[in-house]
Design an enzyme around this catalytic site. Structure first.
Site, short mmCIF file in Angstrom:
data_model
loop_
_atom_site.label_atom_id
_atom_site.label_comp_id
_atom_site.label_asym_id
_atom_site.label_seq_id
_atom_site.Cartn_x
_atom_site.Cartn_y
_atom_site.Cartn_z
N MET A 183 4.08 15.44 5.94
CA MET A 183 5.10 14.37 6.02
C MET A 183 6.11 14.48 4.88
O MET A 183 6.21 13.59 4.04
CB MET A 183 4.39 13.00 5.99
CG MET A 183 3.42 12.80 7.12
SD MET A 183 2.39 11.32 6.94
CE MET A 183 1.23 11.82 5.68
N GLN A 199 7.84 5.94 13.01
CA GLN A 199 8.46 5.22 11.90
C GLN A 199 9.73 4.52 12.35
O GLN A 199 9.94 3.33 12.05
CB GLN A 199 8.78 6.20 10.77
CG GLN A 199 7.58 6.65 9.95
CD GLN A 199 7.96 7.66 8.89
OE1 GLN A 199 8.99 8.33 8.98
NE2 GLN A 199 7.13 7.79 7.87
N THR A 252 3.14 11.71 0.50
CA THR A 252 4.42 11.12 0.86
C THR A 252 4.47 9.72 0.26
O THR A 252 3.42 9.11 0.03
CB THR A 252 4.59 11.04 2.39
OG1 THR A 252 5.78 10.31 2.72
CG2 THR A 252 3.41 10.34 3.05
N ASN A 253 5.67 9.22 0.03
CA ASN A 253 5.82 7.84 -0.48
C ASN A 253 5.75 6.82 0.65
O ASN A 253 5.01 5.83 0.57
CB ASN A 253 7.15 7.69 -1.21
CG ASN A 253 7.13 8.28 -2.61
OD1 ASN A 253 6.81 7.62 -3.58
ND2 ASN A 253 7.48 9.55 -2.71
N THR A 254 6.52 7.04 1.70
CA THR A 254 6.69 6.02 2.75
C THR A 254 5.37 5.57 3.36
O THR A 254 5.16 4.38 3.59
CB THR A 254 7.63 6.54 3.85
OG1 THR A 254 8.92 6.78 3.30
CG2 THR A 254 7.75 5.54 4.99
N CYS A 279 10.81 9.48 -2.65
CA CYS A 279 10.53 10.23 -1.43
C CYS A 279 10.15 11.62 -1.89
O CYS A 279 10.85 12.21 -2.74
CB CYS A 279 11.73 10.27 -0.50
SG CYS A 279 11.51 11.40 0.90
N THR A 280 9.07 12.16 -1.39
CA THR A 280 8.55 13.41 -1.93
C THR A 280 9.45 14.61 -1.64
O THR A 280 9.24 15.68 -2.21
CB THR A 280 7.13 13.68 -1.40
OG1 THR A 280 7.08 13.49 0.01
CG2 THR A 280 6.13 12.75 -2.07
N GLU A 281 10.47 14.43 -0.79
CA GLU A 281 11.44 15.52 -0.57
C GLU A 281 12.63 15.47 -1.52
O GLU A 281 13.31 16.48 -1.71
CB GLU A 281 11.98 15.49 0.87
CG GLU A 281 11.05 16.07 1.93
CD GLU A 281 9.98 15.09 2.35
OE1 GLU A 281 8.95 15.52 2.89
OE2 GLU A 281 10.17 13.87 2.14
#
Length: 230
Positions: free
Chosen positions: A10, A52, A83-85, A197-199
């Site tokens: 994710m 989501q 992932t954060n979300t 956000c991990t991206e």
């Protein structure tokens, strides 16, 4: 060494970074041929992304519980959601598994407090920026005040994540747009910026910014290694 249970996919772009960072940290700590003991279950992000944006958190909860139980059955001693979300569902996972979950907001908050920063700007998906699950944890558990971008800025941040970063697309124009948002948050009083956000760390680095930024991917990965080696 404890076994780290990773829920990934994710996106796989950031999960790849998690795996690299965790193994690099273990090697740094232990030397020699050491690497992390880990179990990863990776979801199909296309299914996650669709749910989501439908805001079908009930179904997402079922998928995350299933993933968490699989890493637990694989021998994990604790859970890391890459992932954060999806930390919106952290409590649901905790209620349906018997091993601890390491929350990404806690890892970030502890580092922020060590830096003496109590007021932060938060970048992330629209879900992370606008909903309370992340902001309230920072405020209630750690006493950190959170500022989010203006509505039009939130739309820019969100779209770049889903249309570019999760696909591995890095554009200079998007970096410049993010830096404008970061500068505005600093003007509004943010002492530091959480890349929630991990991206986002694929796009924004500390060298790009005059204000302190917190790379949640790196902080979470380090937190996982500290726990594994404790």
């Amino acid at each position: 060494m404890k076994t780290i249970g990773l829920i990934g996919g994710m996106s796989w772009e950031s999960s790849l970074v998690y795996y690299r960072l965790i193994n690099e940290r273990v090697k740094e700590k232990l030397g020699g041929f050491h690497s992390c003991k880990s179990v990863m279950y990776s979801v199909d992000f296309a299914e996650i992304e669709e749910l989501q944006h439908q805001e079908n958190w009930k179904k997402l909860g079922e998928l995350m519980i299933d993933a968490a139980r699989k890493v637990e059955a694989g021998g994990a001693d604790f859970i890391v959601i890459c992932t954060n979300t999806m930390h919106k569902l952290a409590e649901v996972i905790e209620e349906n598994t018997s091993i601890p979950l390491l929350h990404i907001a806690d890892a970030t908050a502890e580092h922020s407090k060590k830096q003496g920063i109590q007021r932060v700007g938060l970048l992330g998906t629209r879900f992370t920026m606008e909903q309370d699950f992340y902001k309230e944890r920072l405020k209630e558990k750690h006493g950190i005040e959170v500022i989010i971008p203006e509505e039009n800025e939130r739309e820019i941040v969100h779209q770049v994540i889903y249309q570019e970063l999760v696909k591995g697309i890095i554009r200079e124009s998007s970096r410049e747009a993010y830096l404008k948002v970061i500068d505005h948050l600093a003007v509004r009083g943010a002492q530091g910026i959480i890349l929630g956000c991990t991206e986002i760390p694929l796009l924004i680095r500390q060298k790009d910014c005059s204000v302190k930024v917190f790379d949640t991917t790196t902080l979470h990965a380090q937190y996982a290694v500290e726990t594994a080696l404790a």
